[in-house]
Design an enzyme around this catalytic site. Structure first.
Site, PDB file in Angstrom:
ATOM      1  N   CYS A   1      30.793  16.162  29.491  1.00 46.68           N
ATOM      2  CA  CYS A   1      29.614  17.024  29.401  1.00 46.68           C
ATOM      3  C   CYS A   1      29.002  17.086  27.991  1.00 46.68           C
ATOM      4  O   CYS A   1      28.333  16.147  27.587  1.00 46.68           O
ATOM      5  CB  CYS A   1      29.978  18.413  29.941  1.00 46.68           C
TER       6      CYS A   1
ATOM      7  N   HIS B   1      33.741  18.464  34.699  1.00 45.01           N
ATOM      8  CA  HIS B   1      34.857  19.296  34.242  1.00 45.01           C
ATOM      9  C   HIS B   1      35.799  19.436  35.434  1.00 45.01           C
ATOM     10  O   HIS B   1      35.668  18.751  36.431  1.00 45.01           O
ATOM     11  CB  HIS B   1      34.358  20.703  33.862  1.00 45.01           C
TER      12      HIS B   1
HETATM   13  N1  GLN Z   1      25.642  22.734  26.405  1.00 42.01           N
HETATM   14  C1  GLN Z   1      25.462  21.613  27.245  1.00 42.01           C
HETATM   15  C2  GLN Z   1      24.567  21.902  28.421  1.00 42.01           C
HETATM   16  O1  GLN Z   1      24.421  23.031  28.827  1.00 42.01           O
HETATM   17  C3  GLN Z   1      26.812  21.105  27.712  1.00 42.01           C
HETATM   18  C4  GLN Z   1      27.533  22.075  28.610  1.00 42.01           C
HETATM   19  C5  GLN Z   1      28.927  21.663  28.976  1.00 42.01           C
HETATM   20  O2  GLN Z   1      29.623  20.974  28.221  1.00 42.01           O
HETATM   21  N2  GLN Z   1      29.389  22.141  30.110  1.00 42.01           N
HETATM   22  O3  GLN Z   1      23.991  20.992  28.963  1.00 42.01           O
END
Ligand code: GLN
Length: 246
Positions: A93, A193
């Protein structure tokens, strides 16, 4: 045999149990008698990149990505050098976004990325949240990877990018083109995740095999290892998609 895993920014980049990926790698390596050393790499920590056999970096909120991205950029040269040599990296992510050219945050800040993966990420107007199932060309069986996504960014693949998979449930890269993640050499960027690897033991084993092959000059075959519980968790999520057979 032994392996050294570099875990990048474990304090800042660790959403939804991403650390579980490192635990899964360690568990399935130890199950084959392979010793594992994990090096936590925080801001400004020196790293002996030549000693690193596998790199992991988890996801993070925009504010945490903003906190680490300059430090990450300073490490670009030695990191990309080992990735080019075939050392595997798993980037989840927020880490995936920073392996691309840039990430435009929800409040309009543009965070420059390494550009190792040919992807760019723009801020979306809504968040993509929920379970994900994708089909990947990485495996003959099972072809599926499962996980959980929660991101505001929308990632678009450039011409030299290869998608990690095709979304069967969830939004993936951008909710428009059906792609999820990106993959180059032995580097995988993904929105999944979950944590990802405990529910996808075939991917855990592939990363271990890539790492060992690179370190020991090929020919490493991992002994089979039981994964009944891991695959049971995998199939619970596959069952939420339209795919009938894993
Ligand atoms: N901050 C980033 C987004 O919202 C990544 C989020 C994450 O790693 N879950 O796209």
């Amino acid at each position: 045999m032994d392996l050294t895993i570099a875990h990048l920014y474990p304090r800042h980049m660790n959403l939804y149990g991403d650390r579980g990926n490192v635990l899964a790698l360690r568990y399935r390596a130890l199950g084959r008698g392979i010793a594992v050393r994990v090096i936590d790499v925080d801001l400004d920590d020196p790293v002996d990149w030549d000693a690193v056999d596998l790199v992991f970096m988890g996801g993070g909120e925009d504010s945490h990505q903003a906190r680490i991205y300059e430090d990450f950029l300073r490490r670009a040269e030695p990191l990309m050098e080992i990735l080019d040599k075939g050392v595997p990296m798993l980037a989840i992510c927020g880490a995936y976004q920073l392996l691309g050219h840039h990430y435009q945050t929800a409040d309009g800040q543009r965070l420059q990325g390494l550009g190792y993966l040919d992807v760019t990420t723009e801020a979306g107007s809504t968040r993509a949240i929920g379970d994900v199932v994708c089909e990947t060309p990485l495996f003959d069986y099972p072809k599926t990877l499962v996980g959980f996504e929660n991101h505001g960014g929308r990632t678009f693949l450039g011409p030299s990018s290869q998608a990690l998979g095709t979304v069967r449930l969830g939004k993936g890269n951008n909710g428009e083109d059906g792609t999820e993640g990106a993959w180059k050499n032995h580097t995988i960027g993904t929105y999944l995740h979950g944590s990802l690897l405990p529910k996808n033991p075939h991917l855990t084993d592939l990363l271990l095999e890539w790492a060992l092959d690179c370190k020991y000059d090929g020919g490493v075959v991992l002994e089979p290892m039981e994964s009944t519980r891991e695959m049971a968790a995998h199939e619970v999520i596959v069952a939420r998609s339209k795919i009938k057979h894993v």
